[in-house]
Design a protein around this motif. Structure first.
Motif: not given
Length: 108
Positions: A25, A33-35, A37-38, A21-23
């Motif tokens: 989202e 969430g976590s970074p 994906k970036s 999960t992205s921040n």
């Protein structure tokens, strides 16, 4: 019908969801969430697995109080354009070591 998941499987699913999960989202909770994906689109240097391990460690420490982390390991696979993350943890008040494997792929 939806099956209900209990105990260890519920915690493993929660960890996997937190990592993926992205921040911003999750509605009304931008901090969850976590970074990760970036970070997937950063240059593939030897420092990248360390940055991913830290991000996973920080995310689980902040948002999953039911576990005590033992180890987070990220292994790059440039041929597959993937990063394999292994998370080892113990559930609070137990001594059994559990692990979750997450495969991170670069997608658009």
């Amino acid at each position: 019908d939806v099956t209900v998941v209990y105990d260890v499987q519920a915690i493993k699913g929660s960890i996997r969801n937190l990592i993926l999960t992205s921040n911003y989202e999750k509605p009304f909770h931008p901090e969850i969430g976590s970074p990760i994906k970036s970070l997937l689109f950063e240059p593939a240097t030897p420092l990248l697995p360390v940055m991913i391990e830290r991000a996973v460690h920080q995310t689980i420490d902040n948002f999953e109080p039911r576990v005590n982390l033992v180890q987070v390991r990220a292994d790059m696979s440039p041929d597959n354009n993937a990063i394999y993350v292994t998370i080892e943890f113990k559930i609070v008040n137990t001594s059994v070591l559990q692990s979750v494997n997450v495969i991170l792929n670069r997608t658009r």
